[in-house]
Design a protein around this motif. Structure first.
Motif, short mmCIF file in Angstrom:
data_model
loop_
_atom_site.label_atom_id
_atom_site.label_comp_id
_atom_site.label_asym_id
_atom_site.label_seq_id
_atom_site.Cartn_x
_atom_site.Cartn_y
_atom_site.Cartn_z
N SER A 184 35.48 41.96 33.33
CA SER A 184 35.38 42.18 34.77
C SER A 184 34.65 43.47 35.09
CB SER A 184 36.77 42.22 35.40
OG SER A 184 37.37 40.96 35.34
N GLU B 124 32.74 43.72 38.70
CA GLU B 124 33.58 43.09 39.70
C GLU B 124 34.85 43.89 39.96
OE1 GLU B 124 34.27 39.33 37.90
OE2 GLU B 124 32.29 38.55 38.44
N THR B 125 35.47 44.37 38.88
CA THR B 125 36.77 45.03 38.96
C THR B 125 36.86 46.12 37.89
OG1 THR B 125 37.79 42.95 39.66
CG2 THR B 125 39.27 44.63 38.85
N ILE C 67 38.91 46.71 43.16
CA ILE C 67 38.81 45.26 43.22
C ILE C 67 37.62 44.88 44.09
CG2 ILE C 67 40.06 43.16 43.92
CD1 ILE C 67 42.61 45.03 43.83
N ASP C 68 36.95 43.80 43.76
CA ASP C 68 35.84 43.33 44.58
C ASP C 68 34.80 44.43 44.76
OD1 ASP C 68 34.31 41.52 46.06
OD2 ASP C 68 35.31 42.05 47.95
N GLN D 169 31.44 45.98 45.19
CA GLN D 169 30.18 45.47 45.76
C GLN D 169 29.14 46.59 45.72
OE1 GLN D 169 29.55 42.30 46.94
NE2 GLN D 169 31.57 41.73 46.16
N ARG E 19 30.82 49.38 48.31
CA ARG E 19 32.22 49.29 48.72
C ARG E 19 33.08 48.69 47.61
NH1 ARG E 19 30.67 44.46 52.22
NH2 ARG E 19 31.52 42.73 51.00
N ALA E 20 34.38 48.99 47.73
CA ALA E 20 35.38 48.43 46.82
C ALA E 20 36.74 48.52 47.47
CB ALA E 20 35.39 49.19 45.49
N GLU E 21 37.64 47.64 47.02
CA GLU E 21 39.02 47.68 47.47
C GLU E 21 39.86 48.38 46.40
OE1 GLU E 21 42.67 44.69 48.76
OE2 GLU E 21 40.61 43.93 48.75
#
Length: 182
Positions: A59, A64-65, A85-86, A88, A93-95
Motif C-alpha cells: 500500500s 495509497e496508505t 489513508i487515501d 492523493q 491530501r491524505a486522511e
C-alpha cells in the motif's frame, strides 16, 4: 521509497513486522478500541492482524496508505497504529487515522504520534490538506485532531453503521499553504 521510521520525544513510529501480530490482535481486539473505530472488528479474527500487516508495504509502494506502529522509544512496546489513508499526491491530501490500546489512552501518545506523522507527510510527501473523521460520541479522538491543528469542518449525519446503529461522524481538516498544482 522505503517506509519511514519516525522519532519523537517518547515514541518511535516504525513499520509493523510480522512479530507484532499477536500484540495487534490483543490491543485492537479490545472491544473499547473496536467501539471507537469504523474498521476494527470485534471480536478480532485470528489471522486478521497478519493479513493487515502484510498489506502495509504494498500500500505504501502504491502511494495509497502509510501505516506505522506506535511504540515506546525507551522499551519498544507496541501501543497502537497511525496511518495516512487515501493518500492523493496529485491533490496533496491524505486522511489521518489512528488507534491506541486502551491502557495507553489519556497519555498524549496518540496526539504525539499523529503530529509526527503529519510533519513527515508535510515535508516528505508534500501533503498540504489533512482530513480526519471520528464518531461524534468520541470527544477524545476529536481532541487529538484539534491538538494537531485540525478544525471541525462538519458533521456527517448517520454516516456509518456500527453494531446495528447508524452513527454521526465529525469531519476535521487542516489546509496548509500549497505548492503549485502540477
Amino acid at each position: 521509497m522505503l517506509m519511514p521510521t519516525l522519532h519523537t520525544e517518547r515514541l518511535v513510529l516504525r513499520p509493523f513486522v510480522a512479530a507484532d501480530a499477536p500484540t495487534v490482535q490483543v490491543l485492537a481486539g479490545n472491544r473499547l478500541v473496536a467501539d471507537t473505530t469504523t474498521n476494527i472488528p470485534h471480536p478480532y479474527p485470528d489471522g486478521a492482524a497478519e493479513r493487515w500487516i502484510a498489506s502495509h508495504a504494498g500500500s505504501f509502494v502504491d502511494r495509497e496508505t502509510l501505516t506505522l506502529a506506535v511504540t515506546r522509544r525507551d522499551e519498544g512496546r507496541l501501543l497502537g497504529a497511525v496511518s495516512l489513508i487515501d493518500i492523493q499526491p496529485r491533490h496533496q491530501r491524505a486522511e489521518v487515522g489512528y488507534w491506541i490500546g486502551v491502557e495507553f489512552w489519556g497519555q498524549g501518545v496518540c496526539t504525539e504520534a499523529v503530529a509526527a506523522l503529519m510533519d513527515f507527510a508535510r515535508t516528505d510527501l508534500e501533503i498540504t490538506r489533512f482530513v480526519g473523521r471520528c464518531y461524534a460520541r468520541n470527544p477524545a479522538s476529536a481532541r487529538v485532531m484539534e491538538k494537531c491543528g485540525m478544525t471541525h469542518e462538519g458533521t456527517l449525519r448517520q454516516h456509518v453503521a456500527k453494531w446495528g446503529k447508524f452513527e454521526d461522524m465529525l469531519l476535521y481538516g487542516q489546509v496548509l499553504p500549497q505548492r503549485s498544482a502540477q
